[in-house]
Design an enzyme around this catalytic site. Structure first.
Site, PDB file in Angstrom:
ATOM      1  N   ARG A   1       0.615  -0.848   0.211  1.00 54.74           N
ATOM      2  CA  ARG A   1      -0.377  -0.245  -0.194  1.00 54.74           C
ATOM      3  C   ARG A   1       1.088   1.129   0.037  1.00 54.74           C
ATOM      4  NH1 ARG A   1      -0.880   5.052   1.324  1.00 54.74           N
ATOM      5  NH2 ARG A   1      -0.335   4.186   3.826  1.00 54.74           N
ATOM      6  N   ASP A   2       1.541   1.133   1.131  1.00 50.36           N
ATOM      7  CA  ASP A   2       2.383   2.632   0.968  1.00 50.36           C
ATOM      8  C   ASP A   2       3.615   2.877   0.172  1.00 50.36           C
ATOM      9  OD1 ASP A   2       3.584   4.979   2.141  1.00 50.36           O
ATOM     10  OD2 ASP A   2       3.771   3.659   3.539  1.00 50.36           O
TER      11      ASP A   2
ATOM     12  N   HIS B   1       6.066   5.117  12.340  1.00 50.34           N
ATOM     13  CA  HIS B   1       6.373   4.174  11.002  1.00 50.34           C
ATOM     14  C   HIS B   1       7.398   5.399  10.864  1.00 50.34           C
ATOM     15  CE1 HIS B   1       4.620   4.339   6.367  1.00 50.34           C
ATOM     16  NE2 HIS B   1       4.907   4.918   6.504  1.00 50.34           N
TER      17      HIS B   1
ATOM     18  N   HIS C   1      10.600   7.161   8.148  1.00 48.54           N
ATOM     19  CA  HIS C   1      11.214   7.371   6.900  1.00 48.54           C
ATOM     20  C   HIS C   1      12.576   7.472   7.185  1.00 48.54           C
ATOM     21  CE1 HIS C   1       7.499   8.249   4.424  1.00 48.54           C
ATOM     22  NE2 HIS C   1       7.981   6.942   4.901  1.00 48.54           N
TER      23      HIS C   1
ATOM     24  N   CYS D   1       9.878   8.995  -0.898  1.00 51.22           N
ATOM     25  CA  CYS D   1       9.351  10.349  -0.508  1.00 51.22           C
ATOM     26  C   CYS D   1       8.670  11.192  -1.582  1.00 51.22           C
ATOM     27  CB  CYS D   1      11.328  11.051   0.564  1.00 51.22           C
ATOM     28  SG  CYS D   1      10.523  12.628   0.874  1.00 51.22           S
TER      29      CYS D   1
ATOM     30  N   ASN E   1       9.723   5.041   3.284  1.00 54.81           N
ATOM     31  CA  ASN E   1       9.905   3.905   3.933  1.00 54.81           C
ATOM     32  C   ASN E   1      10.873   2.959   4.192  1.00 54.81           C
ATOM     33  OD1 ASN E   1       6.751   3.997   4.465  1.00 54.81           O
ATOM     34  ND2 ASN E   1       7.009   3.538   2.580  1.00 54.81           N
TER      35      ASN E   1
HETATM   36 MG    MG Z   1       5.406   5.829   4.825  1.00 59.43          MG
END
Ligand code: MG
Length: 300
Positions: A12-13, A203, A205, A236, A245
């Protein structure tokens, strides 16, 4: 030394922030991840196809994917229409999102943080009525690309509000990689003081190379749930070409060496990272994908 629950967010992300890929490739990635031993996967988001064309085929992808026993799948939704679609698709874990920074929230959804929190209260109720859990993702929790620093007190205040509205869990997004161990300590300590029972998920990055340091700091503070994205899928959103991520295999590689269980088979996961790289057709930023695990010795 205990265990950590990793939620794999690559499908997803990750894919939402890459050039669009075909349904078949998305399903292949989801199914391969389901066989790594990971116990949670963020599978799709139900967003308007004009807003995010990468997720226009969410229903099709989810229909075709294997639902692996023992894996908890979740979906992200931006609004009540998305929540209805997630429920209709059979999801029982749904994530909604709000930005701690007012400017970031307005740029994303054309509303203030406060207005989004009002919408979210309604969505939590609706999800609960249908037997689903509601996680609130607070993005820009450690800094905003428009406003700069975000006051941890503001973040903790948003947590208090969504908990009062019934959120089952809260996660903290380092949306543009502005978190550092110091800032992680500030936010997590403050939230923990005010909401000692609340499950927290972080979460991170790796935009500026601090993701593993942040995870280690959070571990020391007792956090045991983290998002990560296979291969580091998903760049990003504000800095073309930069890392987004944190890569799942980098996190797993570090944790296993510390004696912390994740349920994930690292070798299998690295194979899936290679698959993810093939699917998006660009070199992914994961060091463990490039170099292999530290246990892989050079011949001769
Ligand atoms: Mg993310």
């Amino acid at each position: 030394m205990g265990s950590v629950s990793i939620r794999e967010v690559g499908p997803r992300d990750g894919l939402q922030n890459e050039d669009p890929v075909p349904v078949e490739a998305k399903v292949r990635l989801l199914d391969a991840l389901g066989r790594t031993g990971v116990r949670r996967i963020e599978a799709v988001s139900f967003v308007h196809p004009r807003a995010i064309p990468q997720m226009a085929d969410a229903d099709e992808v989810w229909d075709a994917a294997d639902k692996v026993d023992g894996v908890r799948y979740s979906a992200l939704v931006p609004n009540s229409r998305g929540a209805q679609r997630a429920l209709a698709a059979g999801f029982t874990e749904v994530e909604v999102v709000v930005s701690a920074s007012d400017t970031h929230n307005r740029r994303n959804v054309n509303r203030s943080t406060e207005e989004s929190l009002d919408d979210i209260a309604g969505m939590i109720g609706e999800l609960h009525r249908h037997g689903a859990t509601a996680e609130v993702i607070i993005s820009t929790s450690f800094g905003c690309p428009y406003e700069g620093d975000v006051d941890p007190v503001r973040v903790a205040g948003i947590v208090d509000r969504v908990v009062a509205d019934g959120a089952d869990r809260v996660s903290f997004g380092d949306t543009t990689g502005m978190a550092t161990p110091r800032r992680v300590r500030e936010v997590v300590s403050l939230v923990r003081d005010r909401q000692p029972e609340l499950p927290l998920l972080l979460h991170f990055h790796d935009t500026r190379g601090t993701a593993l340091a942040n995870i280690l700091t959070a571990l020391e503070l007792g956090v045991t749930e983290f998002d990560a994205s296979v291969g580091g899928l998903g760049g990003c959103p504000y800095a073309p070409g930069a890392t987004g991520n944190v890569a799942t295999e980098e996190v797993v590689h570090m944790l296993h060496d510390m004696g912390i269980d994740t349920g994930i088979d690292l070798d299998t996961l690295i194979e899936v990272a290679a698959l993810a790289q093939e699917i998006v057709g660009r070199e992914l930023p994961s060091g463990v994908l490039r170099a292999g695990p530290r246990t892989r010795l050079v011949a001769g």
